[in-house]
Design a protein around this motif. Sequence first.
Motif, mmCIF file in Angstrom:
data_model
loop_
_atom_site.group_PDB
_atom_site.id
_atom_site.type_symbol
_atom_site.label_atom_id
_atom_site.label_comp_id
_atom_site.label_asym_id
_atom_site.label_seq_id
_atom_site.Cartn_x
_atom_site.Cartn_y
_atom_site.Cartn_z
ATOM 1 N N SER A 1 45.660 32.081 52.675
ATOM 2 C CA SER A 1 45.412 31.376 51.419
ATOM 3 C C SER A 1 43.993 31.574 50.913
ATOM 4 O O SER A 1 43.760 31.715 49.717
ATOM 5 N N ASP A 2 43.018 31.600 51.833
ATOM 6 C CA ASP A 2 41.618 31.719 51.420
ATOM 7 C C ASP A 2 40.807 32.279 52.583
ATOM 8 O O ASP A 2 40.629 31.609 53.605
ATOM 9 N N SER B 1 43.537 37.335 49.937
ATOM 10 C CA SER B 1 43.767 35.900 49.729
ATOM 11 C C SER B 1 44.831 35.692 48.664
ATOM 12 O O SER B 1 44.923 36.452 47.704
ATOM 13 N N GLN C 1 45.283 32.319 47.374
ATOM 14 C CA GLN C 1 44.731 31.249 46.539
ATOM 15 C C GLN C 1 45.736 30.180 46.108
ATOM 16 O O GLN C 1 45.762 29.731 44.969
#
Length: 332
Positions: free
Chosen positions: A62-63, A91, A93
């Motif tokens: 995700s990040d 990523s 996000q």
Amino acid sequence: MVSIKDVAREANVSTATVSRVINRQSNTSQAVTKAVHEAIARLGYKTSGNKHSASLIGVMVSDVSEPFFGQILKGVETVARKNDKRLLALSSQYSAETERQTINQLLSHCDHAIIHSKWLQDDELIEYANQVPGLVLINRYIKSIRHRCVALDNIHGGYIATRHLLNRGHRSIGYLCSEQDIDDAVHRLMGYKKALAEFGLGINEQFITTCYPSEEGGRLGTYNLLAKKLSLTAIVTYNDMMAAGALSALAENGIKCPENVSVVGFDDLIIAGYLNPKLSTVRYPAAAMAEQATRLSLQLTGKGEPDQSLLACEHVLIPTFVERNSTFSCLS
């Protein structure tokens, strides 16, 4: 020999569309993609493939800037290096659309991909798995492709965090829940409630607050609990970052931890051992899970060292509890 024109004719699409599907570009619908792959399977069409794809292992988190996801990247890279492969990390996000775009981008370059997806629906991820033999999901469990998933029992994690406090006499236990609509948040809260029920305690929703899973989210969530003037003796948090925020909020209000209020985290990030007090938490073996997921990905394509046990079992790991200094026995 079967040609790309034969596939296009069989799927009733253009050769350009077949090319886009083969190269896993994002501008084709799921229905068209499925039709093309079915035509390829029926005709036995063999693609030449990207000459670099076999040397890369893709990973989506995700990040990449968050410590938790850094552990996943480290685990994937450890196995990649041992197998003379390079890492391609992207990523997503925190949205379904960016996850979809990111997965398509990875799969256009990599035969192997470790995917941390929390926003796409099961059906879409199953379709990706059917198309790409080397795709493995991490921190996600889908029953129909369970042997392609490496996940954690988050219900048990929430349960042992809460049970630790209950065993030490706490009965007024708050919970800081992530506001993100993902299975991790749902399951850890279920574990909290399961432990309370096991001790014959009712669920008081006043003791549960939702907030963003960050330091500031944990700080604000703790302020929300304190504002209710509850008889709190302990707080369980969704993750270590929220726990750090909770410790800050307690200190700002002159409340000592653990003497007045105990705090428990989740993940066992490196910061857990450096907070004041050092944080008791649930250990999430993210790096080990990522290593296992990467070995599984290689096994699925016949690239890794033979290990049939990886292919024959489910991969749901059980979290453990790490006791440090942020929890205290409650005498009341």
